[in-house]
Design an enzyme around this catalytic site. Sequence first.
Site, PDB file in Angstrom:
ATOM      1  N   HIS A 136       0.836  -1.198   0.000  1.00 22.50           N
ATOM      2  CA  HIS A 136       0.000   0.000   0.000  1.00 22.50           C
ATOM      3  C   HIS A 136       0.876   1.255   0.000  1.00 22.50           C
ATOM      4  O   HIS A 136       1.653   1.471   0.926  1.00 22.50           O
ATOM      5  CB  HIS A 136      -0.892   0.004   1.251  1.00 22.50           C
ATOM      6  CG  HIS A 136      -1.815   1.177   1.315  1.00 22.50           C
ATOM      7  ND1 HIS A 136      -1.904   2.003   2.420  1.00 22.50           N
ATOM      8  CD2 HIS A 136      -2.697   1.675   0.404  1.00 22.50           C
ATOM      9  CE1 HIS A 136      -2.795   2.945   2.190  1.00 22.50           C
ATOM     10  NE2 HIS A 136      -3.291   2.763   0.991  1.00 22.50           N
ATOM     11  N   HIS A 160      -8.120   7.570  -4.230  1.00 22.25           N
ATOM     12  CA  HIS A 160      -8.618   6.212  -4.458  1.00 22.25           C
ATOM     13  C   HIS A 160      -9.768   6.143  -5.449  1.00 22.25           C
ATOM     14  O   HIS A 160     -10.130   5.062  -5.894  1.00 22.25           O
ATOM     15  CB  HIS A 160      -9.072   5.604  -3.116  1.00 22.25           C
ATOM     16  CG  HIS A 160      -7.964   5.465  -2.117  1.00 22.25           C
ATOM     17  ND1 HIS A 160      -7.638   6.451  -1.226  1.00 22.25           N
ATOM     18  CD2 HIS A 160      -7.081   4.452  -1.895  1.00 22.25           C
ATOM     19  CE1 HIS A 160      -6.614   6.065  -0.470  1.00 22.25           C
ATOM     20  NE2 HIS A 160      -6.250   4.860  -0.857  1.00 22.25           N
ATOM     21  N   ARG A 235      -4.290  25.474  -0.997  1.00 26.97           N
ATOM     22  CA  ARG A 235      -3.571  24.226  -0.786  1.00 26.97           C
ATOM     23  C   ARG A 235      -4.055  23.649   0.545  1.00 26.97           C
ATOM     24  O   ARG A 235      -3.565  24.028   1.620  1.00 26.97           O
ATOM     25  CB  ARG A 235      -2.063  24.529  -0.747  1.00 26.97           C
ATOM     26  CG  ARG A 235      -1.160  23.327  -0.991  1.00 26.97           C
ATOM     27  CD  ARG A 235      -0.932  22.519   0.235  1.00 26.97           C
ATOM     28  NE  ARG A 235      -0.270  21.246  -0.061  1.00 26.97           N
ATOM     29  CZ  ARG A 235      -0.939  20.099  -0.189  1.00 26.97           C
ATOM     30  NH1 ARG A 235      -2.258  20.064  -0.069  1.00 26.97           N
ATOM     31  NH2 ARG A 235      -0.284  18.975  -0.410  1.00 26.97           N
ATOM     32  N   CYS A 282       3.734  27.728  -1.905  1.00 26.81           N
ATOM     33  CA  CYS A 282       3.774  26.301  -1.624  1.00 26.81           C
ATOM     34  C   CYS A 282       5.176  25.768  -1.942  1.00 26.81           C
ATOM     35  O   CYS A 282       5.792  26.190  -2.924  1.00 26.81           O
ATOM     36  CB  CYS A 282       2.737  25.591  -2.485  1.00 26.81           C
ATOM     37  SG  CYS A 282       2.755  23.798  -2.284  1.00 26.81           S
ATOM     38  N   TYR A 420       8.046  17.794   3.048  1.00 28.19           N
ATOM     39  CA  TYR A 420       8.525  19.176   3.012  1.00 28.19           C
ATOM     40  C   TYR A 420       9.981  19.298   3.447  1.00 28.19           C
ATOM     41  O   TYR A 420      10.327  20.071   4.339  1.00 28.19           O
ATOM     42  CB  TYR A 420       7.616  20.084   3.861  1.00 28.19           C
ATOM     43  CG  TYR A 420       6.219  20.210   3.301  1.00 28.19           C
ATOM     44  CD1 TYR A 420       6.010  20.644   1.993  1.00 28.19           C
ATOM     45  CD2 TYR A 420       5.106  19.896   4.060  1.00 28.19           C
ATOM     46  CE1 TYR A 420       4.729  20.753   1.468  1.00 28.19           C
ATOM     47  CE2 TYR A 420       3.816  20.003   3.533  1.00 28.19           C
ATOM     48  CZ  TYR A 420       3.647  20.431   2.239  1.00 28.19           C
ATOM     49  OH  TYR A 420       2.383  20.547   1.723  1.00 28.19           O
TER      50      TYR A 420
END
Lengths: 580, 580
Positions: A136, A160, A235, A282, A420
């Site tokens: 997964h 998904h 975001r 961002c 990040y």
Amino acid sequence: MLLLRRCLSLTGAAPSNCHRHLLMPAVCAARLWSSSSSGGRGDGGDDQRTYQNSHGSSWIHGLAGLLAGTGAVLAYGLHQHKPQRADSSRRQPTEQTSPLPVFSQVEVTKHRSLEDGVWVTYKGGVYDITEFVNKHPGGDKIMLAAGGAIEPFWAMYAVHNQEHVLEILSEYKVGELRAEDQKKQDAVKSSDPYSTDPERHPVLHINNLKPFNAEPPPELLSDSYITPSAIFFKRNHLPVPQVDPATYRLHVEGLPAGVLTLSLEDLKTKFPKHTITATLQCAGNRRSEMNKVKQVKGLNWGIAAISNATWSGAKLRDVLLAAGYSPDVAQWARHVQFDGMDKDVTGSSYGASIPLNKAVSEDGDVLLAYEMNGEDIPADHGFPVRVVVPGTVGARNVKWLGRIIVSSEESSSHWQQNDYKGFSPGTDWDTVDFKSAPSIQELPIQSAITTPAEGAVIDRSEEEVTVEGYAWSGGGREVVRVDVSLDGGKTWRVAQLRTSDRGQEPQPSPPPGRAWAWKLWEVTVPIPPETQELEIICKAVDDSYNTQPDTVAPIWNLRGVLSNAWHRVKVKITEDEDEE
Amino acid sequence: MLLLRRCLSLTGAAPSNCHRHLLMPAVCAARLWSSSSSGGRGDGGDDQRTYQNSHGSSWIHGLAGLLAGTGAVLAYGLHQHKPQRADSSRRQPTEQTSPLPVFSQVEVTKHRSLEDGVWVTYKGGVYDITEFVNKHPGGDKIMLAAGGAIEPFWAMYAVHNQEHVLEILSEYKVGELRAEDQKKQDAVKSSDPYSTDPERHPVLHINNLKPFNAEPPPELLSDSYITPSAIFFKRNHLPVPQVDPATYRLHVEGLPAGVLTLSLEDLKTKFPKHTITATLQCAGNRRSEMNKVKQVKGLNWGIAAISNATWSGAKLRDVLLAAGYSPDVAQWARHVQFDGMDKDVTGSSYGASIPLNKAVSEDGDVLLAYEMNGEDIPADHGFPVRVVVPGTVGARNVKWLGRIIVSSEESSSHWQQNDYKGFSPGTDWDTVDFKSAPSIQELPIQSAITTPAEGAVIDRSEEEVTVEGYAWSGGGREVVRVDVSLDGGKTWRVAQLRTSDRGQEPQPSPPPGRAWAWKLWEVTVPIPPETQELEIICKAVDDSYNTQPDTVAPIWNLRGVLSNAWHRVKVKITEDEDEE
């Protein structure tokens, strides 16, 4: 200009529309849908990740927890290796016509571990996903769904909702859920946690719908020095929480005096109101250029995951002082953590932290902001209170702020610890060690061309071309120069910078180290004779004389963050045929 | 290692040797030689500049005042255009055999303006340089020599000590000085203002002797985390002043309480002693790489105009507080100026300034340092007191500190206003406007390869190559990663960083924004098969994730400062012939 007018009109109307009717506290809302949809068991959540084929456990290890809520590129369809199952009796052909055993919910619920098998239900089918757990992409968060319905988790992480994912799931079908239990599940409507997200401006380019991530058209960015809130890039990592401003409480913890709890009214009346103009960006802005070098994990942002606004609120410094902060605290504390009120299926909220010295510095200008562009902060941007950490990557500017914790440690959140961060181009998912890199705080120098657009066609009869763009640097470092080339970097001109809209007075120069806002720039250049294509490049310089790197490949990194190479745009020059 | 041992032994002995006998205050010394050598007239000085041919007055304008004391490349020989003289009777053939008129000193002294003509004497000859004044690369400072002997100015700015300069001068010869006056001049020995400069370590590579500018061999740099003072790069703008520590006084001005005067003893006893480890770097470090792209003006520094030392002294913040600084001052003051005690022929001292917020910040760590590497600061590095502004370009770390002035303005010095600024590669001496760029303060991210050296030959039988170097960033930004490539930038490895000498405990991590010291780095890489040449590259990243630009040309600037592109070294791989 038509687009811009639409934005501005929406800006004026949207903020109040957005909040007034969203009065249910976010925590309650999140709990409601998650507990009601999985029969009261321990709730869990999957991550918003890139699904691709696994090549060894180190890949799984590297990716585990990686893209939680960061809005991955939806490349889910690479599942190729069917798992080898020792116990073939547990597998059944997947055709709809095959007779499959019927299981009760009680039976399904027994399968909640790798030892007992991991079963889930989906729309009346029962699936044994034991062998898939280690494959997964979202790591072991999948275990939170074990023994129950998978719908609420997929509702949270919209990655998904793809045919590929259903195909993968279908391979693991082992039976049907007893009709009576299925009816119970149907009775508990699997609510969409994003159903209460606010309305958005149609001009936005949507990179991901749930959670919502979108950027404005680049040419609109440089039309307004202050970006209208409606088109300010959005975001979100999770559903937008619905916060009642009347019952909103901010908790400040970790200081010797104990917990300080503040209402919105307290924030507005007990502390001086400060206003700053600050650009937020961002970490993934311009990621699409890295994707062209080699695929990275993350939303495929263009050049507009950056915007500029005015923010008003209490200074974090003032609030920390009111909560008992003194220089003694700096002897042991190093960080200030922020928890949002946006929560995932497990009840974990978005979180981040910044260095203590930035938080308490008089010159740091960190705000607990309750206004954006002179109005209540819109729901998408953190209503009623968000942190604005000027000069610092967007990810630390926590929205829907619920809790502040002064600590010796950074936030333990996924986004602080395992996302990040920047890495060498030679580092891949097999070798990455997230502990080896510092969390991104201040961002490096950045600039981009907002007009002309890539592939634009300019008629030679226009004689000259005007190039426009933005430039900004982190850490309060002021942009002091933008160089523009029309010949792929051979020769350079200096662009005109501006700190206001055209025709307006420029803003006064900020004090050193406190240049939080971007500069817009433009330069008009004669079209060179006998040229059929221009490669236009911009590069900026800040007052520490940091410059942008020339090319993308050497700063490529597996998460596609910090993409700040020279921005390049190719345009075609056509001849005016009337004149020939 | 032999070299290093020599350095270390000299380090131990040098500092005390240097100061003990230099007890004459610098001001007196400077005045003495200058007034005695020009007959008591107004003294003047020429600059240390690059002499080259003028192409129009804007060039003259652009260069005027440019290279004052910065130690230009000695490219003096480009004078081509003989001046067109209207009054041919004032010119005479330059042959030694020509009969030339004899002038008295009184007659010479009458020619001190463009209207009356500008005459100077040199070794018994009289020269009418009226037409040259506008062509003088050093600008109108040449007028300070008008009517008198030029020898003292040339003694100060050794750039003139070249045959080319004498050739230019010879064109302007108009007569001989009366023998009696010449005798008087000879009696006043034209002293060398550099005669009292301290002894230097012979390992240093000298870029300019007077003023002294030198750098250590690169491979020594990375041998010691703390650079021994004797081989710490030396960058003087003027003769080293001789300061008596007993009578030394530091004047702090510009604060409401009036002037504060401190002795060295006051500095040492009335304020807490702070010690920091800080790297200093010349703005011109690695200028030689820019020179290869296109010639720039300035000393041709290699990669070693950077060094790392411990510095101890009083905090500037503490001294300013003692002098009456309060936050109110920040309402009007913006800068803190520093005047050195090193003076040019005109009596002007070296000067620079830094932003007030850096000076008064608790985290700024600006020192009035009286120790370097645990001993009195050596004469070449500012004995008895220099400013250490960590994270900031070397030029603001004023040595031989005499005066501190809190002001609303930056230093008016040439070095603050018209030098040490960065420009676009498209800006040349015809278009440069020094007011358009900010003075360099914090420096950008930097790194370089100290070993192997360019052109080194490595035998393949060694199987691997170890690459070493340094990395540093300005503004207290910590270096977090160094990437090294052996294939010209196609692939990258991450180097090991260290903050101490090999085998020593690493220094504790600095607080955010206070990483003042460099990191040394190394990486050992197998020699790739079938490769005959390696292009080794390094590039560093700081904690704001700033990176170095790929190439030199796009950051080229007319002064050759801020040269921080990837550092590239080519080495040859030879086959071990014994094995063939």
